[in-house]
Design an enzyme around this catalytic site. Structure first.
Site, short mmCIF file in Angstrom:
data_model
loop_
_atom_site.label_atom_id
_atom_site.label_comp_id
_atom_site.label_asym_id
_atom_site.label_seq_id
_atom_site.Cartn_x
_atom_site.Cartn_y
_atom_site.Cartn_z
N ASP A 152 -0.84 1.60 -3.99
CA ASP A 152 -1.70 0.65 -4.70
C ASP A 152 -3.03 1.25 -5.11
O ASP A 152 -3.92 0.54 -5.59
CB ASP A 152 -1.94 -0.59 -3.84
CG ASP A 152 -2.74 -0.31 -2.57
OD1 ASP A 152 -2.67 0.82 -2.08
OD2 ASP A 152 -3.42 -1.23 -2.09
N THR A 207 -10.57 -0.17 12.73
CA THR A 207 -9.75 0.18 11.56
C THR A 207 -9.48 -1.08 10.73
O THR A 207 -9.21 -2.15 11.27
CB THR A 207 -8.42 0.80 12.02
OG1 THR A 207 -8.70 2.03 12.71
CG2 THR A 207 -7.51 1.08 10.85
N SER A 256 0.82 -1.21 0.00
CA SER A 256 0.00 0.00 0.00
C SER A 256 0.85 1.26 0.00
O SER A 256 1.59 1.52 -0.94
CB SER A 256 -0.98 -0.02 1.18
OG SER A 256 -1.90 1.04 1.08
N HIS A 257 0.77 2.05 1.06
CA HIS A 257 1.42 3.36 1.13
C HIS A 257 2.85 3.27 1.65
O HIS A 257 3.52 4.29 1.79
CB HIS A 257 0.61 4.28 2.04
CG HIS A 257 0.39 3.70 3.40
ND1 HIS A 257 -0.42 2.61 3.62
CD2 HIS A 257 0.90 4.03 4.62
CE1 HIS A 257 -0.42 2.30 4.90
NE2 HIS A 257 0.38 3.15 5.53
N LYS A 273 -11.27 0.37 -0.41
CA LYS A 273 -11.26 1.81 -0.56
C LYS A 273 -10.67 2.15 -1.93
O LYS A 273 -9.95 1.34 -2.51
CB LYS A 273 -10.47 2.48 0.57
CG LYS A 273 -9.10 1.90 0.87
CD LYS A 273 -8.55 2.56 2.13
CE LYS A 273 -7.19 1.98 2.54
NZ LYS A 273 -7.32 0.68 3.21
N ASP A 328 -2.01 6.73 -3.46
CA ASP A 328 -0.89 6.03 -2.82
C ASP A 328 -0.36 4.89 -3.69
O ASP A 328 -0.70 4.76 -4.86
CB ASP A 328 -1.31 5.51 -1.46
CG ASP A 328 -2.28 4.35 -1.55
OD1 ASP A 328 -3.07 4.31 -2.51
OD2 ASP A 328 -2.26 3.47 -0.66
N ASP A 338 -5.49 2.83 -3.38
CA ASP A 338 -6.72 2.78 -2.58
C ASP A 338 -6.88 3.97 -1.65
O ASP A 338 -7.92 4.11 -1.00
CB ASP A 338 -6.82 1.46 -1.80
CG ASP A 338 -5.70 1.26 -0.78
OD1 ASP A 338 -4.81 2.12 -0.70
OD2 ASP A 338 -5.72 0.23 -0.08
N ARG A 339 -5.88 4.85 -1.57
CA ARG A 339 -5.99 6.02 -0.70
C ARG A 339 -6.03 7.29 -1.53
O ARG A 339 -5.62 7.30 -2.69
CB ARG A 339 -4.81 6.07 0.28
CG ARG A 339 -4.77 4.92 1.24
CD ARG A 339 -3.67 5.09 2.27
NE ARG A 339 -3.69 3.98 3.22
CZ ARG A 339 -3.29 4.05 4.48
NH1 ARG A 339 -2.82 5.19 4.95
NH2 ARG A 339 -3.34 3.00 5.27
N ARG A 354 -0.31 5.69 16.84
CA ARG A 354 -1.13 6.75 16.28
C ARG A 354 -1.98 7.38 17.38
O ARG A 354 -2.69 6.69 18.10
CB ARG A 354 -2.02 6.23 15.16
CG ARG A 354 -1.26 5.57 14.01
CD ARG A 354 -2.15 5.49 12.78
NE ARG A 354 -1.67 4.57 11.76
CZ ARG A 354 -0.70 4.81 10.90
NH1 ARG A 354 -0.06 5.96 10.95
NH2 ARG A 354 -0.34 3.91 10.00
N GLU A 375 -12.20 5.92 6.17
CA GLU A 375 -11.26 5.88 7.29
C GLU A 375 -10.46 7.17 7.30
O GLU A 375 -10.19 7.75 6.25
CB GLU A 375 -10.31 4.69 7.16
CG GLU A 375 -11.00 3.34 7.23
CD GLU A 375 -10.00 2.19 7.17
OE1 GLU A 375 -10.29 1.17 7.80
OE2 GLU A 375 -8.97 2.32 6.49
N SER A 410 -7.46 7.43 7.64
CA SER A 410 -6.14 7.20 7.04
C SER A 410 -6.20 7.33 5.52
O SER A 410 -5.61 6.55 4.79
CB SER A 410 -5.60 5.82 7.44
OG SER A 410 -6.53 4.81 7.13
#
Length: 541
Positions: A277, A342, A111-112, A374, A275, A279-280, A494, A361, A363
């Site tokens: 992949d 989450t 991901s990110h 997402k 990001d 999804d963000r 976090r 979310e 994030s």
């Protein structure tokens, strides 16, 4: 087909988004093979099944893809649908799983997280609904990794993943598809593309930073080719194995160049980033940043302006650390709002049961029932559709939203790469205090409640414990503390901070100043900075 003897490898426990480790860990002999065989075994075998396969193009993506193909063939799979050059964004993979009715999919991404030989790699399995495997499945996969004794591998040449069409690998069909086409068609079914083209033709300017990650080809095809946005609207559009040496996380810290441009004198009308992949998303207007929590609320309040959501929403869901801004929208719309742990997999049951339409979310993840992940580019297109329909700027829409619903001042402070024992000790210290906090005062604020969040799924009744420590004050402000499961080194702690202001006054404060009493209260309660020796967070969003 060869059966190869093996033995368990410690630490192959999937997290909220699969297994993430340093790339060199995945490159160890047998590491990918053990995990993939555990997935196949724990999900009933591969005999006669069809899978989707793709990833975000990070280092080791192509090599891992060939291993997965040969293992699927050796285990009796009938077909694997793979994105050209082993590329697929996570939402595009989810769409393919659903559209083609496959038995699931293997998604290669962290991901990110940064990419490269010395950075991170990840692998997760999505089930037949297109969503991340639920805890019951990831638990079964982990259990299998602990008693695995063999894996199966086909002795064959690598598949040519640069050529569209079908080819054989043993008795299995490898179908190489355009990674963008089906996803772009799906987006055209949801949004008013003609109105968006007219908006761009009228001089609307935007900047989309793909961060040298997977969304580059998708954004270029949809924004520049289909919507006729100005060439160069999409920057950093070529996916690179190391993301150009950058950190593919769309937030004000890692997308600083975009933030600087959007806050500059000649800023475009709209800015966005995605990001590793896809999804963000991060959304920025000219001179104004949109927090992910506010973005979710604005999208929920205005989704009906897009053709795909003209019939209204069934419900809204948000993760527990996400601000309560969406709750107020749901209340006004007369629909349910669910608070989940989450991890996108927790939204899957609600989406499949038809209980919600839009989820989000804090994030930087937002999505809807069009897929079971997402979806960064989807969120950007919905924002564009809202801008076109309302004929207003991002700042005008956001300020109007706050005047109507009030403002949830909100921020997340990330303390990255802490020693795991230190992160756990900070959490344990606050957890031990929770029972004594209600009724006490901290920084002039009275504590209303304090707990360790637990979630009972309203669809299947499953219970998830220990999902984050919450301290809620009588004025509605709150502090949330949790350990993240997305890092590969040490612990990321976090801290989430939220304060609600009903308005009409007090809606234009600086976010960190508005949250200053909560920041001080969080330190009093947790001793986070004192224990960690950190004077400030690594990332503030």
């Amino acid at each position: 087909m060869t059966t190869i003897q093996t033995q368990p490898i410690e630490g192959q426990k999937p997290g909220t988004s699969g297994l993430r480790k340093k790339t060199k860990v995945f490159m160890q002999p047998g590491y990918v093979e053990n995990f993939v065989q555990a997935i196949i075994d724990a999900t009933g075998g591969a005999e006669g099944k069809t899978y989707v396969l793709g990833g975000d193009g990070r280092f080791f993506n192509k090599r891992a893809a060939q291993v997965i193909l040969k293992m699927a063939a050796a285990n009796g799979a009938e077909r694997v649908i793979v994105g050209r050059d082993a590329l697929l964004s996570t939402p595009a993979a989810s769409n393919l799983i659903r559209k083609r009715g496959t038995d699931g999919g293997f998604i290669m991404s962290a991901s990110h997280n940064p990419g490269g030989e010395d950075e991170d790699f990840g692998l997760k399995f999505n089930t037949s609904n297109g969503g991340p495997a639920p805890e019951s499945v990831t638990d079964a996969i982990f259990a299998r990794t602990k008693d695995i004794t063999e894996y199966r591998l086909l002795g064959a040449d690598d598949a040519d993943l640069s050529r569209l069409g079908e080819q054989s690998m043993g008795g299995m069909v490898v179908e190489v598809v355009d990674p963008v086409a089906d996803y772009a068609t799906l987006m055209e079914s949801l949004f008013d593309m003609a109105t968006l083209r007219a908006m761009f033709a009228g001089g609307f300017r935007m900047r989309f930073d793909a961060m040298h990650a997977i969304t580059g080809p998708y954004a270029t095809e949809i924004l520049e080719n289909r919507l006729c946005a100005e060439k160069g609207t999409v920057i950093n559009s070529t996916p690179l194995p190391d993301f150009g040496g950058g950190h593919p996380d769309p937030n004000p810290t890692w997308a600083k160049a975009l933030m600087d441009e959007m806050m500059g004198a000649n800023a475009p009308d709209f800015g966005a980033a995605s990001d590793g992949d896809g999804d963000r998303n991060m959304v920025v207007g000219r001179g104004i940043y949109v927090s992910p929590s506010d973005s979710l609320a604005v999208l929920a309040a205005n989704a009906h302006l897009a053709p795909g959501y003209a019939g209204g929403l069934k419900g809204v869901a948000r993760s527990m650390p996400t601000s309560g801004a969406a709750d107020r929208v749901a209340e006004k719309l007369g629909i349910d709002c669910f608070e989940t742990p989450t991890g996108w997999k927790f939204f899957g049951n609600l989406l499949d049961a038809g209980r919600v339409t839009i989820c989000g979310e804090e994030s930087f993840g937002t999505g809807s029932d069009h897929v079971r992940e997402k979806d960064g580019l989807w969120a950007v297109l919905l924002w564009l559709n809202i801008l076109a329909a309302r004929g207003e700027s991002v700042a005008e829409i956001l300020n109007a939203h706050w005047r109507e619903y009030g403002r949830n001042y909100y921020s997340r402070h990330d303390y990255e790469a802490l020693p795991l024992e230190q992160g756990q000790a900070i959490m344990a210290g606050l957890r031990d205090k929770l029972g004594d906090l209600p009724g006490t005062e901290v920084q002039g604020m009275r504590v209303k409640s304090a707990d360790d969040f637990a979630y009972t799924d309203p669809v299947d009744g499953s219970v998830s414990q220990g999902q984050g420590l919450r301290v809620v004050f009588t004025d509605g402000s709150r502090i949330v503390l949790r350990l993240s499961g997305t890092g590969t080194e040490g612990a990321t702690l976090r801290l989430y901070l939220e304060r609600y202001v009903a308005g009409p006054d007090g809606l234009d404060q600086d976010v960190q100043q508005a949250l200053a009493p909560l920041i001080a209260a969080a330190e009093d309660l947790s001793g986070l900075r004192a224990t960690s020796g950190r004077s400030e967070p690594d990332v503030i969003t």
